[in-house]
Design an enzyme around this catalytic site. Sequence first.
Site, short mmCIF file in Angstrom:
data_model
loop_
_atom_site.label_atom_id
_atom_site.label_comp_id
_atom_site.label_asym_id
_atom_site.label_seq_id
_atom_site.Cartn_x
_atom_site.Cartn_y
_atom_site.Cartn_z
N HIS A 93 0.84 -1.19 0.00
CA HIS A 93 0.00 0.00 0.00
C HIS A 93 0.88 1.24 0.00
O HIS A 93 2.10 1.16 0.15
CB HIS A 93 -0.90 0.01 1.23
CG HIS A 93 -0.12 0.11 2.51
ND1 HIS A 93 0.55 -0.98 3.06
CD2 HIS A 93 0.13 1.16 3.34
CE1 HIS A 93 1.16 -0.60 4.17
NE2 HIS A 93 0.93 0.69 4.36
N ASP A 145 0.90 5.30 1.85
CA ASP A 145 0.36 5.85 3.09
C ASP A 145 -0.54 7.07 2.92
O ASP A 145 -1.25 7.42 3.86
CB ASP A 145 1.51 6.20 4.05
CG ASP A 145 2.13 4.96 4.68
OD1 ASP A 145 1.51 3.89 4.60
OD2 ASP A 145 3.23 5.07 5.24
N HIS A 168 4.73 0.00 -0.21
CA HIS A 168 5.46 -0.89 0.69
C HIS A 168 4.51 -1.87 1.36
O HIS A 168 3.30 -1.68 1.39
CB HIS A 168 6.21 -0.08 1.77
CG HIS A 168 5.30 0.82 2.57
ND1 HIS A 168 4.85 2.04 2.08
CD2 HIS A 168 4.73 0.68 3.79
CE1 HIS A 168 4.06 2.61 2.97
NE2 HIS A 168 3.96 1.81 4.01
N ARG A 178 6.94 -9.47 16.63
CA ARG A 178 7.63 -8.33 16.04
C ARG A 178 7.01 -7.04 16.58
O ARG A 178 5.81 -6.81 16.45
CB ARG A 178 7.48 -8.37 14.51
CG ARG A 178 7.90 -7.10 13.77
CD ARG A 178 7.29 -7.15 12.39
NE ARG A 178 7.71 -6.10 11.49
CZ ARG A 178 7.10 -4.92 11.36
NH1 ARG A 178 6.06 -4.63 12.12
NH2 ARG A 178 7.53 -4.04 10.48
#
Length: 711
Positions: A544, A546, A616, A626
């Site tokens: 996508h 931002d 990204h 994570r």
Amino acid sequence: LLLLLLAASTAATSPGRLVPYDLLYADGVRAYLAREWGRAAELLQRALHSYAGLRAARRACRASCRREAALRGGGTGVAPPPPHASPWVSAGGVGHQPLRGLASPAEGRRRPVGDCRGEGGTRQSVTGVAAFSPQLKKLDQAVSAAHTFFVANPQHLQMREDIEKYRRMSGVKSDNFRDLEATPHWEAYEAGVQHYDADEYLQAVARLEESLTEALSALEECRALCEGPWEDEDEEEEEDMQPGLYEAIAAHYIQVLKCRQQCVLEIATKPGRISATEDFIPSHLDLLQFAYDQVGNQALAAECAASYLLFYPTDEPTLEKMKQYRTELGEDTAVTARESIQHYVQRSLMEKKLIYYAVEHLGGTFNDPDLWTPDELIPESLKEKHREDQEKQKQETVDVEEREKRGPLPFEGIAVTMDSQQMNGTQRVVFDRVLTESECKDLLRLTKAAGEAGDGYRTRRSPHTPHERFEGLTVLKAMQLAQNGDVDWRDAKLLLQASEKSRRIIESYFTPGKKLHFSFTHLVCRTAVDEEQEGRMDLSHPVHADNCLLDPEGQECWREPPAYVYRDYSGILYLNDDFQGGGLFFTEMDTVTVTAEVHPKCGRLVAFSSGKENPHGVWAVSRGRRCAIALWYTHSQEHAEQERVKAEELMEQWAVEQDQPDGEEHQADHSGRSSSELPISGSGARPTSRRHKPGSDRTQQPKELRARDEF
């Protein structure tokens, strides 16, 4: 002529003969779409066979023409006919026209309806074979086809997922992962370099010699295929560029020469790579010279050194080695360069001279593929431009070095690990050492303490994948938890400080002198759900952008709601690396061509502009947890993060209650950090040459949409 036409038609239409590969490919695609797997497999494999046969026939025909021309005293061969001359007219009377019929009698009159080659040679048809072979229960063929395509297209996300799926299948063996189009010279070269690096010089010599022989052979094949009609050029454009017969002949032959020169780049480019290996042929000789010396064969070492000097006659280390070899072999021993290398260099220099003459007098450009081209070969009128290009490149290098030397960052000890150029894009950067190990541990403790009470999602699942659990914590929620005694105040404050430190770093790097405001700050953890990982094929976060809605098919990104159109820059501050997967990757607008990857580690900050230039996504987290601080920034003050203002107010209240001025800490707390490490306010930015022009659209977005854009 009639006999030639008859032979051509027979070759193209008779059973067992070559049928136009593009027609076979188009029929194969139609069969594939109709789910006729057996017919699709047959047609696409025949397309591959036809294309390989066409190339072989062209090579043989043109080699035969060159041999015939040489026997007639015509040197290296007759130039191919101009594209718009009569089909049976060429500079030598016969030329290469029989080859057209051999390939396809209609090939000169139509364009291929579907090129089976794609960007990876015939590998485009191979990926079709990979797709339907599982349907035919032929796993070995499917795996080989998929691997072949993936070698040349490692950025292809769908094929990457297919490869991982095949690896998990019980019936698939490691031997099935074969490259059906492996290039012999690259296989030998990589093996030779591995032996060389391991000081196994006897084995290195054997494989490097094999590689050099195969590379020169591949070079000749490429050069042969440069001749003939230019099938990919637009006919109208050719007519505009070539108004007359002689001009057409000259222009076409210069294009053939340029193509031949570029062949060295083709053989020097490893499948799957974009850039060629510099000095591919000379590097063989350099490695061989040293390897032969190590095994005690000074005669062959001297021969390789003499051959290398044909490319770089003033190379001092090689000249010194030549003196040593002459002493060891005796001054009377004749040391000459290899005949094949002499021929290669002499022919290349002759072609360069012709091309540069044409560029100087007839116009056009020439991108010389070789670093070793002598300066005196370039015409004086072109040297000035050559010098200007070199000076410009040198100045750009100096500018980068100066910028790095003066350090535009407002904090000591932070390193720029990768910049935009290294990440194959624009407005991208990776910083390291933004946080210490102890600070990462404190923030991880905050995520664990706030895990159940934080503002994650009710189902405790990720909004992007059912295979991960998602937990999030805003700065305001962290302060409220600290106020209730659920988390340590100092850990909550560290979240504020770390995000502010990141903002100052990004602001000073990308937009010095122009204020960046927080748009949203989120401490996010993604945990792999162990029982959900088998057979997983998705991403942790799909590709996508931002601040716009990505449209891969239209190659566009629409900056309109519900996108966060006011965002200008984005950042991710990583806290750990003790998990599998979870790396950030950037792509082209197509969302499948990966241009760069960033691997998480404690204290690593990746920052980039939020627009369509930086699509990204996040690889799947397949094991472990994570954690990172996701950050978004805006130049628009009206869209500044209001929760952050409230969070800072709560922090000030706590500081007053502790009878401690805001912005100060004990000299060292339980984690060993001090307030001077993470100043909360002030820009301290130093000017850099990087500028950004933000978009003007400032449409406010509802808070509920935030989950869609988390890293």
